[in-house]
Every structure is written in C-alpha cells, then in structure tokens.
Design an enzyme around this catalytic site. Structure first.
Site, PDB file in Angstrom:
ATOM      1  N   GLY A  60      35.946  47.872  33.126  1.00  0.00           N
ATOM      2  CA  GLY A  60      36.607  46.616  32.622  1.00  0.00           C
ATOM      3  C   GLY A  60      35.722  45.523  32.451  1.00  0.00           C
ATOM      4  N   ARG A 114      31.840  64.851  30.973  1.00  0.00           N
ATOM      5  CA  ARG A 114      32.976  65.371  30.984  1.00  0.00           C
ATOM      6  C   ARG A 114      34.155  64.797  29.949  1.00  0.00           C
ATOM      7  NH1 ARG A 114      37.956  64.335  34.132  1.00  0.00           N
ATOM      8  NH2 ARG A 114      38.919  66.025  34.934  1.00  0.00           N
ATOM      9  N   ASP A 134      31.680  50.655  39.274  1.00  0.00           N
ATOM     10  CA  ASP A 134      31.533  51.902  39.915  1.00  0.00           C
ATOM     11  C   ASP A 134      31.656  53.219  39.069  1.00  0.00           C
ATOM     12  OD1 ASP A 134      34.022  51.610  39.943  1.00  0.00           O
ATOM     13  OD2 ASP A 134      34.594  51.916  42.084  1.00  0.00           O
ATOM     14  N   THR A 173      31.568  43.416  38.692  1.00  0.00           N
ATOM     15  CA  THR A 173      32.980  43.735  39.202  1.00  0.00           C
ATOM     16  C   THR A 173      33.577  42.411  39.704  1.00  0.00           C
ATOM     17  OG1 THR A 173      34.334  44.852  40.799  1.00  0.00           O
ATOM     18  CG2 THR A 173      32.158  44.583  41.386  1.00  0.00           C
ATOM     19  N   ILE A 174      34.669  41.955  39.374  1.00  0.00           N
ATOM     20  CA  ILE A 174      35.428  41.061  39.825  1.00  0.00           C
ATOM     21  C   ILE A 174      35.672  41.215  41.449  1.00  0.00           C
ATOM     22  CG2 ILE A 174      36.230  40.281  37.830  1.00  0.00           C
ATOM     23  CD1 ILE A 174      38.997  40.745  38.671  1.00  0.00           C
ATOM     24  N   ASP A 175      35.971  42.504  41.537  1.00  0.00           N
ATOM     25  CA  ASP A 175      36.412  42.872  43.252  1.00  0.00           C
ATOM     26  C   ASP A 175      35.492  42.551  44.277  1.00  0.00           C
ATOM     27  OD1 ASP A 175      38.329  43.864  41.425  1.00  0.00           O
ATOM     28  OD2 ASP A 175      37.687  46.118  41.449  1.00  0.00           O
ATOM     29  N   ASP A 235      33.409  44.205  45.758  1.00  0.00           N
ATOM     30  CA  ASP A 235      33.511  45.545  46.582  1.00  0.00           C
ATOM     31  C   ASP A 235      32.179  46.390  46.400  1.00  0.00           C
ATOM     32  OD1 ASP A 235      33.975  46.501  44.044  1.00  0.00           O
ATOM     33  OD2 ASP A 235      35.856  47.751  44.632  1.00  0.00           O
ATOM     34  N   MET A 252      44.089  40.823  41.301  1.00  0.00           N
ATOM     35  CA  MET A 252      43.565  41.880  41.102  1.00  0.00           C
ATOM     36  C   MET A 252      42.533  42.217  42.432  1.00  0.00           C
ATOM     37  SD  MET A 252      42.502  42.787  37.213  1.00  0.00           S
ATOM     38  CE  MET A 252      43.709  43.888  36.179  1.00  0.00           C
ATOM     39  N   ARG A 272      41.546  45.850  43.310  1.00  0.00           N
ATOM     40  CA  ARG A 272      41.750  47.186  43.835  1.00  0.00           C
ATOM     41  C   ARG A 272      41.904  47.325  45.266  1.00  0.00           C
ATOM     42  NH1 ARG A 272      40.050  51.234  39.630  1.00  0.00           N
ATOM     43  NH2 ARG A 272      38.680  49.754  38.692  1.00  0.00           N
ATOM     44  N   ARG A 306      60.058  34.505  43.708  1.00  0.00           N
ATOM     45  CA  ARG A 306      59.731  35.149  42.472  1.00  0.00           C
ATOM     46  C   ARG A 306      58.360  36.024  42.802  1.00  0.00           C
ATOM     47  NH1 ARG A 306      64.157  33.609  41.713  1.00  0.00           N
ATOM     48  NH2 ARG A 306      64.982  32.263  39.939  1.00  0.00           N
ATOM     49  N   HIS A 350      44.815  40.693  34.374  1.00  0.00           N
ATOM     50  CA  HIS A 350      43.641  40.574  33.780  1.00  0.00           C
ATOM     51  C   HIS A 350      43.583  39.035  33.168  1.00  0.00           C
ATOM     52  CE1 HIS A 350      44.957  44.814  32.987  1.00  0.00           C
ATOM     53  NE2 HIS A 350      43.588  45.048  32.712  1.00  0.00           N
TER      54      HIS A 350
HETATM   55  O1  F6P Z   1      37.753  46.700  38.980  1.00  0.00           O
HETATM   56  C1  F6P Z   1      38.166  45.627  38.256  1.00  0.00           C
HETATM   57  C2  F6P Z   1      39.653  45.716  38.161  1.00  0.00           C
HETATM   58  O2  F6P Z   1      39.997  44.516  37.207  1.00  0.00           O
HETATM   59  C3  F6P Z   1      40.375  45.744  39.362  1.00  0.00           C
HETATM   60  O3  F6P Z   1      40.643  44.655  40.086  1.00  0.00           O
HETATM   61  C4  F6P Z   1      41.860  46.305  38.684  1.00  0.00           C
HETATM   62  O4  F6P Z   1      42.359  47.286  39.613  1.00  0.00           O
HETATM   63  C5  F6P Z   1      41.310  47.238  37.599  1.00  0.00           C
HETATM   64  O5  F6P Z   1      40.055  46.757  37.107  1.00  0.00           O
HETATM   65  C6  F6P Z   1      42.209  47.437  36.327  1.00  0.00           C
HETATM   66  O6  F6P Z   1      41.675  48.035  35.214  1.00  0.00           O
HETATM   67  P1  F6P Z   1      42.120  48.094  34.001  1.00  0.00           P
HETATM   68  O7  F6P Z   1      41.754  47.246  33.208  1.00  0.00           O
HETATM   69  O8  F6P Z   1      41.822  49.693  33.598  1.00  0.00           O
HETATM   70  O9  F6P Z   1      43.753  47.900  33.838  1.00  0.00           O
END
Ligand code: F6P
Length: 349
Positions: free
Chosen positions: A15, A83, A121, A143-145, A147, A187, A189, A284, A290
């Site tokens: 992503g 793969r 990852d 990663t924005i996460d 993690d 987001m 994850r 709501r 994204h």
């Molecule tokens: O790992 C980055 C992330 O934006 C997560 O926060 C989110 O769950 C995932 O990617 C979304 O992935 P995609 O762009 O495939 O929908």
C-alpha cells in the site's frame, strides 16, 4: 570509501504512503552523488521485476518530487514471484509457480547487484525470499500502521496521524452541533497506534484499539452519562482491527492472491449501530480509510524518508547484505535489522 557495488534497483511495494517519492529521491541522489552507484527504477514493485519494466534513474528524474504523495514508480501489493498464479488444477484450485530464479537471472543480466526494497511486511517477506536465493536486498519499511518490530516509528505514521486528527477535529464540531455520536474508523490493521494518537490529539471521548477488546456496555454507559451531564455528543475513534469482548475482527474481504489476504473494515459501522440501538442517541459512522495514505507527507515523514533512504544506500555501499533500515531511540539513532527478522535492539547497523 569505494562502494562495494556499482548498480542497484529501487522499487516500492504494498500500500502506498505519502513519503515514498521522498525515499526514492534520497536513494537515487545518495547513490549517484555520494557513492557513484547507478540506479534503476523498477515499476510496480516485483511485478516490474517479473515483466522487466525498469528504467535508469538520474538525479533529474527525482528532482521536485520530495513533496509529492504516492509513488511515481507505482506499487503492487499482490505480486510474489515465489508464488505466481499459474492457472488451475483439475479440481479447479489455483496453482502457483516459483519464478524467483528467473527473476534473479534477469536482474543479474542488467547488472543490478542489489535492490532497495521500500515496502511493508508483505513486500519484505518477498524480499527476504530473494535474499535467501542470493539477491541482496536492503529494506526501507513502509507503513502508516507503525507496527514494525525493532522500529520505534515508521515513516508514514506521523502524516497519517495528522490527517486523522484534522478529520476528527472537523467531526467534533459537527457531532456537537447535532448532538450526535460520531464513530470514526481509522486504518492500522492489528495495531491501534493511529487511533490512539489521533484520538488523544483530537480529544476524542472514547478511543477503541485492537490491543484491548472493547466493552459495548461500558462505552454506551459513558456516552449516556456524558449526555446526562449536558455533553450531548460524543466523538469515538476506533481502529479497524478492534473487536468487542469475545468477538472477532470485522473482515471486509479476503483476497487469496495477496500476500496478506485479509482486508479489515466495518467495525465503525457495527459499533455505531450498536450504540444507537442501546442508547437511543443518533449515531453516525465515518470511515477515513485510504485518505490517511494520500496527499503530501508532513515535514517529519519527509526527514525520516530522506534519512532512511540514504542509509539504505550507505549500507549497500558498505557491503551489507539483507538488512532492514529502522529508526531506534527517539528518532536520533538510525539502526538496521536483519530483513524480516526480529530486530536487534543494539546500536546503529
Ligand atoms: O498497512 C497499511 C494499510 O493501509 C492498513 O492500515 C490497511 O488495513 C491496509 O493497508 C489496507 O490495504 P488495501 O490498500 O489493500 O486496502
């Protein structure tokens, strides 16, 4: 010191994040100006390796892109040369083939001695497979996460938190005006960093993260008690990986061809419905999704991307093999860890 190598490839996988162009720029300029290394840009991550979509990058190609969101090389989250889908068997099941040796030969034919792999990852596990086949890769984690084991802060996190905070600030005023509960899903994850930081920064009334199962009754009691005290609105920030006590994560879709097949999403809507039903207060749900990954990187992410991109090239020039560049300490120490392995807590690599 003379560089151990003469030509590298750079690719961005998984992503996107706002700072990827900043990192490509740092890799390219450091390689050319500091070490005399040629750089080849590979399009759409490992898809470009498979399809030989590569082009030489000069300093001019990366000029003026520091502030641009996305990645001008393109990205792919689903291509794993180890793969590759190769049709179906007689039972109609998908079959896969491993074409990594062929890819390695293709890279060698072009004189590419190592790859700077900018990705998350999934991309790093593909890269580590190449390392075991003898194709040297140095990773820059994306990663924005936030993690990543061994990295105190990942590039992209800071910008994502800023964007989420601004959205929450805006939702705060509309929740207040209409005496509503607004549940905002972000987001992250399986990590609650974005929700936690944006929630604290925006003064959200409730923050729900995957690391702690939520108690619907407690959330509803809290929302009701605020209402009784005259605070007739509540702002809730929930991470997409959150789940209620004894419940499961809310999965939006499963993509069997992707290295990480599970797409999370929907917990915000679920929680909003539950709160409205239990409290009778209009609720709501808003999903930021994204939006957190788009637009221009903030100053902190631009600096981090520049530092880590430059360090990746330094490591390759020094002859390092299969490393992942990470940030350790309070952002004042650069380290490197074994690619896709538990990071060493030691000093800079
Ligand atoms: O790992 C980055 C992330 O934006 C997560 O926060 C989110 O769950 C995932 O990617 C979304 O992935 P995609 O762009 O495939 O929908």
């Amino acid at each position: 010191m003379a560089s151990a190598i003469k030509k590298i490839g750079v690719l961005t996988g998984g992503g996107d994040c706002p700072w990827l162009n900043a990192a490509i720029r740092a890799v390219t300029k450091t390689a050319i100006f500091e070490h005399g290394i040629e750089v080849v840009g590979i399009e759409d991550a490992f898809q470009g390796v498979v399809e030989h979509r590569m082009k030489p990058l000069g300093a001019g190609d990366v000029s003026g892109i520091l502030t641009h969101g996305g990645t001008f090389l393109g990205s792919s989250a689903s291509c794993d040369p180890g793969r590759m889908p190769a049709g179906t068997n007689s039972q109609g099941e998908m079959i896969f083939e491993d074409i990594r040796e062929e890819c390695a030969r293709g890279l060698a034919k072009r004189g590419i001695e190592a790859l700077v792999v900018i990705g998350g990852d999934g991309t790093m596990s593909v890269a580590s497979g190449f390392v075991t086949l003898g194709v040297n890769c140095v990773g820059v984690p994306k990663t924005i996460d936030n993690d990543l084991v061994g990295s105190d802060v990942t590039i992209g996190f800071s910008t994502a938190v800023e964007v989420a905070t601004e959205a929450l600030d805006r939702l705060h005023t509309t929740a207040m005006s209409h005496h509503r509960v607004i549940v905002t899903e972000v987001m992250g994850r399986n990590a609650g960093w974005i929700a936690l930081h944006a929630g604290v920064a925006s003064g959200a009334d409730v923050v729900v993260i995957p690391e702690i199962e939520y108690d619907l009754g407690a959330i509803c009691d809290f929302v009701r008690s605020r209402s009784q005290r005259g605070k007739r609105f509540s702002l809730i920030c929930v991470s997409e990986g959150a789940r209620g006590k004894g419940g499961e994560r809310v999965v939006k879709e499963i993509d069997p061809s992707a290295p990480d097949p599970i797409r999370l999403g929907g917990v915000g809507e679920l929680l909003a419905d539950d709160i409205e039903r239990e409290t009778g207060i209009a609720t709501r749900a808003v999903v930021l999704g994204h939006i957190l990954r788009g637009g221009t990187p903030n100053a902190s992410d631009r600096v981090l991307a520049t530092r880590l991109g430059a360090r990746a090239v330094e490591l390759l020039a020094e002859g390092a093999q299969g490393r992942l560049v990470v940030m350790q300490g309070r952002g004042d120490r650069r380290g490197s860890a074994q690619l896709c392995a538990q990071a060493e807590a030691g000093g800079p690599g």
